[in-house]
Design a protein around this motif. Structure first.
Motif, PDB file in Angstrom:
ATOM      1  N   GLY A  71      -3.894   4.434 -17.882  1.00 18.33           N
ATOM      2  CA  GLY A  71      -5.042   4.390 -16.987  1.00 18.33           C
ATOM      3  C   GLY A  71      -5.000   5.556 -16.028  1.00 18.33           C
ATOM      4  N   ALA A  72      -6.177   5.983 -15.585  1.00 20.60           N
ATOM      5  CA  ALA A  72      -6.286   7.086 -14.637  1.00 20.60           C
ATOM      6  C   ALA A  72      -6.151   6.550 -13.221  1.00 20.60           C
ATOM      7  CB  ALA A  72      -7.621   7.792 -14.807  1.00 20.60           C
ATOM      8  N   ILE A  73      -5.415   7.280 -12.371  1.00 16.42           N
ATOM      9  CA  ILE A  73      -5.286   6.935 -10.967  1.00 16.42           C
ATOM     10  C   ILE A  73      -5.446   8.203 -10.133  1.00 16.42           C
ATOM     11  CG2 ILE A  73      -3.785   4.950 -11.389  1.00 16.42           C
ATOM     12  CD1 ILE A  73      -1.430   6.687 -10.404  1.00 16.42           C
ATOM     13  N   GLN A  74      -5.669   8.035  -8.856  1.00 20.50           N
ATOM     14  CA  GLN A  74      -5.762   9.156  -7.924  1.00 20.50           C
ATOM     15  C   GLN A  74      -4.576   9.064  -6.968  1.00 20.50           C
ATOM     16  OE1 GLN A  74      -8.113  11.519  -8.189  1.00 20.50           O
ATOM     17  NE2 GLN A  74      -7.358  12.681  -6.460  1.00 20.50           N
ATOM     18  N   ILE A  75      -3.770  10.102  -6.911  1.00 21.37           N
ATOM     19  CA  ILE A  75      -2.627  10.143  -6.007  1.00 21.37           C
ATOM     20  C   ILE A  75      -3.103  10.714  -4.673  1.00 21.37           C
ATOM     21  CG2 ILE A  75      -0.300  11.055  -5.611  1.00 21.37           C
ATOM     22  CD1 ILE A  75      -0.457   9.223  -8.058  1.00 21.37           C
ATOM     23  N   THR A  76      -2.843   9.989  -3.590  1.00 21.70           N
ATOM     24  CA  THR A  76      -3.211  10.451  -2.251  1.00 21.70           C
ATOM     25  C   THR A  76      -1.972  10.409  -1.362  1.00 21.70           C
ATOM     26  OG1 THR A  76      -3.816   8.243  -1.495  1.00 21.70           O
ATOM     27  CG2 THR A  76      -5.571   9.558  -2.491  1.00 21.70           C
ATOM     28  N   PRO A  77      -1.969  11.213  -0.294  1.00 19.53           N
ATOM     29  CA  PRO A  77      -0.797  11.225   0.580  1.00 19.53           C
ATOM     30  C   PRO A  77      -0.527   9.889   1.276  1.00 19.53           C
ATOM     31  CG  PRO A  77      -2.186  13.128   1.011  1.00 19.53           C
ATOM     32  CD  PRO A  77      -2.943  12.227   0.084  1.00 19.53           C
ATOM     33  N   LEU A  78      -1.574   9.127   1.558  1.00 21.15           N
ATOM     34  CA  LEU A  78      -1.422   7.844   2.227  1.00 21.15           C
ATOM     35  C   LEU A  78      -2.377   6.859   1.582  1.00 21.15           C
ATOM     36  CD1 LEU A  78      -0.106   6.313   4.638  1.00 21.15           C
ATOM     37  CD2 LEU A  78      -2.101   6.966   5.971  1.00 21.15           C
ATOM     38  N   ALA A  79      -1.831   5.826   0.962  1.00 18.89           N
ATOM     39  CA  ALA A  79      -2.649   4.798   0.323  1.00 18.89           C
ATOM     40  C   ALA A  79      -2.042   3.431   0.616  1.00 18.89           C
ATOM     41  CB  ALA A  79      -2.726   5.042  -1.183  1.00 18.89           C
ATOM     42  N   PRO A  80      -2.149   2.975   1.867  1.00 19.19           N
ATOM     43  CA  PRO A  80      -1.497   1.721   2.240  1.00 19.19           C
ATOM     44  C   PRO A  80      -2.169   0.504   1.620  1.00 19.19           C
ATOM     45  CG  PRO A  80      -2.832   2.545   4.049  1.00 19.19           C
ATOM     46  CD  PRO A  80      -2.870   3.592   2.972  1.00 19.19           C
ATOM     47  N   ASP A  81      -1.342  -0.500   1.328  1.00 18.17           N
ATOM     48  CA  ASP A  81      -1.829  -1.747   0.750  1.00 18.17           C
ATOM     49  C   ASP A  81      -0.836  -2.842   1.123  1.00 18.17           C
ATOM     50  OD1 ASP A  81      -3.750  -3.125  -0.966  1.00 18.17           O
ATOM     51  OD2 ASP A  81      -2.101  -3.344  -2.385  1.00 18.17           O
ATOM     52  N   LEU A  82      -1.333  -3.975   1.577  1.00 14.10           N
ATOM     53  CA  LEU A  82      -0.467  -5.110   1.865  1.00 14.10           C
ATOM     54  C   LEU A  82      -0.307  -5.954   0.623  1.00 14.10           C
ATOM     55  CD1 LEU A  82      -1.785  -6.169   5.380  1.00 14.10           C
ATOM     56  CD2 LEU A  82       0.379  -5.029   4.851  1.00 14.10           C
ATOM     57  N   PHE A  83       0.887  -6.452   0.397  1.00  7.58           N
ATOM     58  CA  PHE A  83       1.153  -7.338  -0.726  1.00  7.58           C
ATOM     59  C   PHE A  83       0.637  -8.735  -0.396  1.00  7.58           C
ATOM     60  CE2 PHE A  83       5.211  -4.744  -1.772  1.00  7.58           C
ATOM     61  CZ  PHE A  83       4.460  -3.805  -2.455  1.00  7.58           C
ATOM     62  N   THR A  84       0.185  -9.420  -1.419  1.00 11.37           N
ATOM     63  CA  THR A  84      -0.253 -10.805  -1.265  1.00 11.37           C
ATOM     64  C   THR A  84       0.492 -11.684  -2.257  1.00 11.37           C
ATOM     65  OG1 THR A  84      -2.109 -10.477  -2.784  1.00 11.37           O
ATOM     66  CG2 THR A  84      -2.549 -10.171  -0.435  1.00 11.37           C
ATOM     67  N   GLU A  85       0.512 -12.950  -1.963  1.00 12.12           N
ATOM     68  CA  GLU A  85       1.133 -13.945  -2.840  1.00 12.12           C
ATOM     69  C   GLU A  85       0.023 -14.779  -3.457  1.00 12.12           C
ATOM     70  OE1 GLU A  85       4.311 -14.209  -3.603  1.00 12.12           O
ATOM     71  OE2 GLU A  85       5.078 -12.788  -2.136  1.00 12.12           O
ATOM     72  N   GLY A  86       0.054 -14.952  -4.771  1.00 10.17           N
ATOM     73  CA  GLY A  86      -0.963 -15.734  -5.449  1.00 10.17           C
ATOM     74  C   GLY A  86      -2.306 -15.034  -5.410  1.00 10.17           C
ATOM     75  N   SER A  87      -3.364 -15.775  -5.653  1.00 14.76           N
ATOM     76  CA  SER A  87      -4.708 -15.197  -5.730  1.00 14.76           C
ATOM     77  C   SER A  87      -5.558 -15.485  -4.491  1.00 14.76           C
ATOM     78  CB  SER A  87      -5.424 -15.736  -6.975  1.00 14.76           C
ATOM     79  OG  SER A  87      -5.523 -17.152  -6.886  1.00 14.76           O
ATOM     80  N   ASN A  88      -4.965 -16.090  -3.458  1.00 18.43           N
ATOM     81  CA  ASN A  88      -5.725 -16.480  -2.269  1.00 18.43           C
ATOM     82  C   ASN A  88      -5.701 -15.455  -1.145  1.00 18.43           C
ATOM     83  OD1 ASN A  88      -6.225 -18.933  -3.529  1.00 18.43           O
ATOM     84  ND2 ASN A  88      -4.433 -19.904  -2.636  1.00 18.43           N
TER      85      ASN A  88
END
Length: 172
Positions: free
Chosen positions: A42-59
């Motif tokens: 799959g294609a992705i875009q690499i950026t210097p800062l791409a923050p994301d919080l982890f979640t548990e389950g689908s909620n």
């Protein structure tokens, strides 16, 4: 360039991997090879800062925990979610004992963050950020630690919004 990635997963059909810090920004292709040799790309875009919080389950439940620090300095770790079989649900934070309450949230893409470049808003209230950055235990995992004011006690399920260096992170 080809990189060896560390791959781990908690859920079937989900793949987590670490993009090396030396990867140049821009378009990239990720190829995952399964144990049976099947490839998915799959294609992705690499950026210097791409923050994301982890979640548990689908909620959208935050991956993390609370820590109560008693007046004598004793630390008690408290869950913020509970897993029952294949489902995950919220776990209320127990405010019944005295002491300061901290919330630790896990994510990725903000290893260069710090307490001054990070804003955490819980239930409409900006809370003091004590630490933000790399969580040295696992490659690619970052953490944010905040002090929870007592005014949040009893609020129930509450939205947490994080902004790192001006970039808004997914709400949990």
């Amino acid at each position: 360039a080809t990189y060896t990635a560390y791959v781990w997963s908690h859920f079937p059909g989900q793949v987590n991997f670490v993009i090396p810090a030396s990867t140049a920004p821009g378009a990239a292709t990720v190829t995952i090879v399964s144990p049976d040799g099947a490839e998915s790309s799959g294609a992705i875009q690499i950026t210097p800062l791409a923050p994301d919080l982890f979640t548990e389950g689908s909620n959208g439940i935050a991956a993390g925990y609370a820590i109560r620090v008693a007046p004598d300095g004793t630390q008690t770790y408290l869950p913020i979610f509970q897993a029952n079989g294949g489902s995950v649900s919220f776990a209320p934070i127990d405010w019944s004992q005295p002491g300061a309450m901290y919330l630790v949230l896990f994510g990725t893409g903000f290893d260069a963050a710090n307490a001054t470049s990070t804003v955490v808003n819980i239930g409409g209230l900006n809370v003091p950020v004590e630490a933000a950055g790399s969580y040295a235990v696992i490659a690619g995992m970052d953490a944010i630690g905040v002090l929870l004011p007592p005014s949040l006690a009893g609020l129930g399920v509450t939205r947490v919004q994080v902004t790192i260096a001006g970039k808004t992170v997914n709400a949990v």
